[in-house]
Motif scaffolding. Structure first.
Motif, short mmCIF file in Angstrom:
data_model
loop_
_atom_site.label_atom_id
_atom_site.label_comp_id
_atom_site.label_asym_id
_atom_site.label_seq_id
_atom_site.Cartn_x
_atom_site.Cartn_y
_atom_site.Cartn_z
N PHE A 192 -4.22 -4.38 -7.05
CA PHE A 192 -3.24 -3.53 -7.70
C PHE A 192 -3.58 -2.04 -7.61
O PHE A 192 -4.66 -1.62 -8.01
CB PHE A 192 -3.21 -3.96 -9.16
CG PHE A 192 -2.10 -3.39 -9.97
CD1 PHE A 192 -0.88 -4.02 -10.03
CD2 PHE A 192 -2.28 -2.22 -10.68
CE1 PHE A 192 0.14 -3.51 -10.80
CE2 PHE A 192 -1.26 -1.69 -11.44
CZ PHE A 192 -0.05 -2.35 -11.50
N GLY A 193 -2.66 -1.27 -7.07
CA GLY A 193 -2.87 0.18 -6.99
C GLY A 193 -3.90 0.58 -5.97
O GLY A 193 -4.33 1.72 -5.90
N ASN A 194 -4.33 -0.36 -5.18
CA ASN A 194 -5.52 -0.15 -4.38
C ASN A 194 -5.42 -0.84 -3.02
O ASN A 194 -6.40 -1.36 -2.52
CB ASN A 194 -6.66 -0.78 -5.19
CG ASN A 194 -7.94 -0.06 -4.96
OD1 ASN A 194 -8.01 0.87 -4.16
ND2 ASN A 194 -8.96 -0.50 -5.66
N PHE A 195 -4.21 -0.85 -2.48
CA PHE A 195 -4.01 -1.63 -1.26
C PHE A 195 -4.17 -0.80 0.00
O PHE A 195 -3.86 0.39 0.01
CB PHE A 195 -2.58 -2.17 -1.21
CG PHE A 195 -2.28 -3.22 -2.24
CD1 PHE A 195 -2.53 -4.55 -1.97
CD2 PHE A 195 -1.75 -2.88 -3.46
CE1 PHE A 195 -2.24 -5.53 -2.90
CE2 PHE A 195 -1.46 -3.84 -4.41
CZ PHE A 195 -1.71 -5.16 -4.13
N ASN A 196 -4.61 -1.46 1.06
CA ASN A 196 -4.37 -0.89 2.37
C ASN A 196 -2.91 -1.17 2.70
O ASN A 196 -2.27 -1.97 2.01
CB ASN A 196 -5.25 -1.57 3.43
CG ASN A 196 -6.66 -1.05 3.36
OD1 ASN A 196 -6.90 0.09 2.95
ND2 ASN A 196 -7.60 -1.89 3.76
N ALA A 197 -2.39 -0.52 3.74
CA ALA A 197 -0.97 -0.69 3.99
C ALA A 197 -0.67 -1.16 5.41
O ALA A 197 -1.38 -0.83 6.34
CB ALA A 197 -0.24 0.61 3.72
N ILE A 198 0.36 -1.95 5.52
CA ILE A 198 0.91 -2.31 6.82
C ILE A 198 2.12 -1.41 7.01
O ILE A 198 3.07 -1.50 6.24
CB ILE A 198 1.38 -3.78 6.86
CG1 ILE A 198 0.24 -4.72 6.50
CG2 ILE A 198 1.98 -4.11 8.21
CD1 ILE A 198 0.70 -6.15 6.28
N GLN A 199 2.06 -0.56 7.98
CA GLN A 199 3.15 0.40 8.16
C GLN A 199 4.11 -0.16 9.20
O GLN A 199 3.71 -0.53 10.30
CB GLN A 199 2.56 1.71 8.65
CG GLN A 199 3.56 2.76 8.99
CD GLN A 199 3.75 3.74 7.84
OE1 GLN A 199 2.81 4.01 7.11
NE2 GLN A 199 4.94 4.23 7.67
N LEU A 200 5.37 -0.26 8.84
CA LEU A 200 6.36 -0.67 9.83
C LEU A 200 6.72 0.58 10.62
O LEU A 200 7.10 1.60 10.04
CB LEU A 200 7.62 -1.22 9.16
CG LEU A 200 7.43 -2.32 8.11
CD1 LEU A 200 8.79 -2.76 7.58
CD2 LEU A 200 6.72 -3.50 8.71
#
Ligand code: ADP
Ligand code: MG
Length: 726
Positions: A509-517
């Motif tokens: 929570f509040g601490n994710f890496n991201a997968i960018q489309l």
């Protein structure tokens, strides 16, 4: 058979039973010695440990022929009394232990009094020693546990020198094996290097006999990092971070770990794990695996970590007596300790991790049957940074038509042609640290309540199963088979993965890496696609569907800031989805489910009450990221029928090739290959991502014990009983 045969009972088939004899003591000792001194490096380890136990501040090791010809260890420790020399090398003579209970509190490395004795059974041992205040020392040789001659007075400097010559001279097979395999010298250097990193007040040196260059040379220092630099080099030290964990809950601290671990820049093919538990150099395979897993999960490069770790526990919590060479120890509360260490490493790595881009992936949001993503093609994908993403075996396709898991599953609609919009989204998995005020986000009490709820609902029996099970294989579309102790269980993969993802969504929570489309996905269109599948609204009523999609898109836009902040789901001002969270490292959800996810997010998330909002959002994420069966039906077994080309395409073909024929050319090979790849990929992910992650993170709720998520299918004892009756 002759009925009059007077053969005694039981002697009919196998002849006379062999007599049991007592082994000669020398044989017993030699067998035991072979266990304690398994190879030259184990002798070196024992000798160096003796030197450290003797309080030495300098330890020098010289080795010839990988230790088979000569091992010599000299120290400046307290030496050995003249009176003790006669029994020095007898089995079970030690100055370190007297009562069994002492084992509980022992802090010396040796305690069994077996090492020196063992060496005399498998080699020629000569000891030279002097104790403080003596004018001269003594030299004496040993064979099979006893002195070969009376100790001879000799000149000696402070301490003890033990020389072992012709190791395994009387164990032909062992000697041959060792001679044929690689020389043990690198192992010896490795041991001394490890000791040098831990015992920073001791000067160690290790050299080959006759060489004037030492391969390890450590000067005593007051800083651990200097010691590591000295032994492993400046380039390693540059990429290390300090780490510390202690048991904060305990009133008087019972567990403490401190050490150094490599950061994201460190590159190595093999793990270096230097582990000392209560100052003993040991291996702990489960800890090592857990650490490796955290690294592979967080850092996408294939690099293995460098870890130096010193763990301190009350001596009574460590069982040192479980391994003949004391190589492994067993710890009280091992699971919990590993968990704490793993969490600490994870946090460290997350904090040090900056922007990284990896794995390009094609996502087709429109054509549901074209479930083709690069990941599913089973190839190794090179990343923009040049690092390689996780290797996925390309040959793992189900080829056995007898495979029982060929039934049609419910996701097969084959309606792709209905979908007009064919926008290919090429998503670049761009890991952007989306941490913004992680502390603020992390402290939200609702989230804490939900995490506590998970803890309260935890089923300890299932936890034990999850942590200690062996993965057997997939059983069908939904179930996997695992073994725990003597029992076999079927585990519902969809349920457990859903729960795991839900829990991870709350943990990270509040601490994710991201997968960018890389191309924004319009929420409205996604929702429309999902609604097309919804049979509760008739197809003619497109207006109603459009309205639902509009309203939900607006809702999501309104709450965009919050879901981005907490769950790293990014929605831009035009209502496009641009970024998704990494819930489990190295895992991308099945993008075919993106439409359903968009709709669930709009429809099923409660926005006004904080706690419900977090729960429902995490549940929506859990459902999207869960390991559902692929949209393409499983082609194995009878499933292959579904990949027959439809009649239209066959019109020009030969008439007699009809219906019964399953000739290769009737099958849509391309689709079939995709389906096979998707299923193989799933199987691989279950084994290599899901189960290892479950072992580390899943807290199975009580409900799973009764809702069919875990089903015991057999116990081996019972199976054996059945076989006995046959
Ligand atoms: P352990 O270390 O389990 O006691 P060992 O066979 O390794 O058994 O050693 C037997 C005893 O010999 C030790 O207890 C110690 O008293 C003595 N000893 C061995 N090596 C040395 C050394 N380098 N300096 C002083 N004493 C030693
Ligand atoms: Mg010893």
């Amino acid at each position: 058979m002759d009925v009059d045969d007077p053969t005694p009972r039981g002697g009919g088939g196998g002849g006379e039973p062999p007599r049991i004899r007592r082994l000669e003591e020398s044989v017993v000792n030699r067998i035991a010695a072979g266990e304690v001194i398994q190879r030259p490096s184990s002798a070196v380890k024992e000798l160096v440990e003796n030197s450290i136990d003797a309080g030495a501040s300098t330890v020098s090791v010289t080795v010839k022929d990988g230790g088979l010809k000569l091992i010599q260890v000299s120290d400046d420790g307290h030496g050995i009394r003249f009176e003790d020399l006669p029994i020095l090398c007898e089995r079970h003579t030690t100055s370190k232990l007297s009562a069994y209970e002492d084992l509980q509190t022992i802090t010396s490395m040796g305690f069994r009094g077996e090492a020196l004795a063992s060496m005399t059974y498998v080699g020629h041992v000569t000891v030279t020693t002097i104790t403080e205040g003596q004018l001269h020392g003594y030299r004496v040789s040993y064979r099979d546990g006893v002195m070969e001659n009376d100790p001879k007075p000799c000149a000696a400097v402070k301490g003890t020198q033990v020389m072992v010559e012709n190791l395994f001279y009387n164990m032909v097979a062992r000697r041959k094996t060792l001679q044929n395999s690689n020389d043990d010298y690198p192992k010896i250097v490795d041991f001394i290097s490890r000791f040098a990193v831990h015992h920073i007040n001791v000067n160690f040196s290790c050299r080959k006999h006759g060489s004037n260059r030492a391969d390890v040379h450590s000067a005593s220092t007051s800083s651990r990092i200097d010691a590591i630099r000295n032994v492993y080099g400046a380039s390693v030290v540059r990429d290390l971070m300090e780490i510390e964990v202690s048991d904060e809950n305990a009133v008087d601290e019972i567990f403490r770990m401190d050490g150094f671990i490599s950061n994201a820049n460190y590159v190595a093919k093999k793990t270096t794990m230097i582990l000392f538990i209560n100052d003993r150099l040991v291996d702990c395979t489960s800890l090592k695996r857990a650490i490796e897993f955290v690294y592979s999960a967080i850092l996408p490069q294939a690099s293995k970590p460098f870890v130096y770790m010193s763990i301190n526990l009350p001596p009574e919590h460590v069982d040192v007596n479980i391994h003949p060479t004391k190589k492994e120890v067993s710890l009280l509360n091992q699971e919990r300790i590993i968990e704490m260490i793993k969490d600490a490493i994870e946090e460290k790595l997350m904090n040090c991790n900056t922007t990284r881009i990896f794995q390009t992936q094609a996502v087709n949001t429109s054509a549901l049957t074209q479930a083709s993503t690069q990941k599913e093609k089973g190839t190794e994908v090179s990343t923009p940074t040049g690092a390689k993403s996780q290797k996925i075996p390309s040959q793992m396709v189900r080829t056995d038509p007898r495979d029982p898991s060929g039934r049609l599953h419910t996701y097969w609609h084959g309606q792709s042609s209905n979908l007009e919009k064919k926008s290919d989204l090429v998503s670049v998995r761009n890991v952007v640290r989306s941490r913004r005020n992680p502390k603020d986000a992390g402290d939200l009490s609702s989230r804490h309540e939900l995490l506590t709820e998970i803890d309260t609902n935890l089923h300890l029996g299932l936890l034990d199963i999850v942590k200690n099970c062996t993965y057997v294989g997939v059983a069908d579309e939904v179930f996997a088979l695992i073994q725990h102790n003597t029992r076999l269980y079927l585990v519902n993969v969809v349920n457990v993965s859903k729960e795991l993802m839900y829990q991870q969504a709350l943990c990270r929570f509040g601490n994710f890496n991201a997968i960018q489309l890389s191309e924004p996905a319009p929420l409205r269109e996604l929702m429309m696609m999902a609604l097309k599948d919804d049979e509760s609204i008739s197809d003619e009523n497109d207006k109603e569907k459009l309205e639902i999609a509009e309203v939900n898109t607006e809702i999501l836009k309104e709450n965009a800031e919050m879901i981005n902040e907490y769950f790293s789901i990014h929605i831009d001002q035009s209502g496009n989805l641009t970024r998704l969270p990494v819930v489990l490292d190295q895992y991308t959800p099945d993008m075919d489910r993106l439409p359903e996810f968009a709709l669930t997010l709009g429809n099923d998330v409660t926005w006004d009450v904080e706690r419900d909002c977090f729960r429902t959002a995490a549940a929506a994420i859990g459902n999207f990221y869960a390991l559902h069966p692929p949209i393409l039906p499983n082609p194995s077994g009878n499933g292959i029928q579904l990949y027959k080309k439809n009649k239209d395409c066959m019109a020009s073909g030969e008439r007699d090739n009809d219906s019964t024929n399953t000739d290769e050319d009737e099958i849509d090979q391309e689709l079939l290959a995709e389906a096979e790849a998707a299923w193989a990929q799933r199987e691989w992910t279950i084994q290599h991502v899901l189960f290892p992650s479950m072992r580390l993170f899943l807290k199975p709720p009580k409900s799973m014990a009764t809702d069919g998520t875990f089903v015991q299918v057999a116990s081996l004892e019972k199976l054996y009983k059945i076989f006995e009756r046959c």
